[in-house]
Design a protein around this motif. Structure first.
Motif: not given
Length: 409
Positions: A48-55, A57-59, A64-65
């Motif tokens: 999940r953090q990897a998704m956030i790291d590439i832009g 949105p947190e919501k 996506r994860m």
């Protein structure tokens, strides 16, 4: 007349002060080659953090994860371009930033009995072995947790190979993924898993190269991925972790993994076990059994499996059998009797069939199941205690291996 444990002439061992049996984590190379981060082996939170790291949105990151998780662990897809429910720009960003990497299969051997052995290469060029054992009602994958081993159990071929390093979470769960690749067991994207029928790879045993409890965090995270109900989906009851007796980590295993537990027991006196399983010098039989008595309640496990390799004239007497059932009294258990699998330079011989049967009769009469494990994959050196990376095996002569066992080197 069969020799008893008191007549056992031990293989000479190194001075414990000079060769401690505990693992010195500082001696294990920890740094892996630089490169893109591998999404395989990440926990859900890490991905999940990897998704956030590439832009992302947190919501949206959790959703996506979840989609990415399903592509990797339900359908076995390792090409971001094929993940069609993710936007094209997200797929491109994933491909730019991350990889989906599993160990490389160097060789694949198939035994006459159907057992498959894979030699796989991991980061740094190191190699480990993985074994798939087909049976009528299940298919079991024997997974490695370390390159080499630190325990130097004198009857074990793997133990004659020096420890190189712990495997990463990705390298452990990657072994399962490699086997599923070979077995053709990934469903098609969108296909209901229940449509596939009985699984060919239905069970995992952490009984390959290495001591799993000396690599606890990576083993735990890999097994959580394997048990994830939205991923590989193996029940914790179909995963068995085998340990030589790393007592401080046993309760932690019950709480944090909760899988089935097997113990490489192999002897009924400390004098003999100190030689066969040298970690016994740190945590002796009494300390080990104290920890094991609490395990079923902590993990909700039905029973503990005691692994007992049958060595002629060493641990296979009637007295040994009687001591064994007294030692484990009160522990929900079964005892797997393992005919010793010989390897070049081994200082031991397999117990005779008659001796194994007599030993098993005593255990059975005491109320414990004592199946005799049928050796599998012996013709390709895939049987219990025979695993060793091919490069290590090839560069040593039989005489060198025998000398190492004799001296404890």
């Amino acid at each position: 007349m069969t020799a008893t444990a008191t007549s056992f002439q031990p293989v000479p061992q190194p001075d414990p002060a000079k060769a401690p049996v505990t693992q010195d984590m500082l001696t294990i190379p920890r740094k892996l080659p630089d490169g893109p981060a591998n999404l395989v082996g990440m926990t859900r939170d890490q991905m999940r953090q990897a998704m956030i790291d590439i832009g992302v949105p947190e919501k949206q990151a959790k959703m996506r994860m979840g989609q990415l998780w399903q592509w990797i662990y339900v359908w076995g897809v390792r090409d971001f371009a094929l993940m069609t429910n993710l936007a094209k720009d997200l797929r491109a960003k994933l491909a730019e930033t991350y990889v989906l990497a599993v160990p490389e299969v160097v060789t694949r051997q198939v035994s006459e009995d159907g057992t498959r052995k894979y030699l796989v290469r991991i980061a740094g060029g190191h190699e480990v072995e993985v074994v798939y054992i087909p049976e009528t009602d299940r298919g079991t994958l024997c997974v490695s947790s370390q390159v080499g081993c630190t325990l130097t159990c004198s009857f074990c071929h793997t133990g004659t190979q020096k420890l190189v390093r712990n495997l990463t979470t990705a390298e452990i769960v990657g072994q399962v993924m490699v086997a599923r690749d070979d077995l053709g067991e990934w469903p098609h994207p969108g296909q209901d898993v229940s449509e596939l029928g009985p699984r060919r790879l239905s069970n995992i045993v952490l009984m390959g190269m290495g001591e799993p409890l000396y690599n606890f965090e990576n083993v735990r995270d890999a097994m959580k991925i394997c048990m994830d109900p939205e991923g590989i989906q193996l029940s914790r009851r179909r995963i068995t972790l085998s340990t030589s007796g790393i007592v401080p980590e046993i309760a932690r295993t019950a709480v944090e993994i909760g899988c089935q537990l097997a113990v490489s027991f192999h002897a009924t006196t400390d004098d003999v076990r100190n030689v066969l399983v040298p970690v016994n010098r740190k945590w002796n039989i009494e300390a080990l059994l104290t920890a094991l008595r609490e395990y079923p309640a902590l993990s909700n496990s039905e029973r503990i499996t005691f692994e007992y390799v049958m060595l002629r004239g060493v641990n296979d007497s009637d007295d040994d059998a009687r001591r064994l059932v007294e030692l484990i009294r009160g522990i929900p258990a079964k005892i797997n009797l393992i005919p010793f699998n010989e390897w070049p330079g081994s200082p031991y011989q397999r117990s005779t069939k008659a001796r194994i049967e007599a030993f098993g009769d005593i255990v059975n009469r005491a109320g414990y199941a004592s199946p005799v494990r049928r050796p599998r994959g012996e013709d390709i050196m895939a049987a219990c205690g025979q695993l060793k990376s091919a490069t290590e095996r090839a560069r040593k002569s039989r005489a060198q291996i025998a000398a190492e066992v004799a001296t404890g080197a």
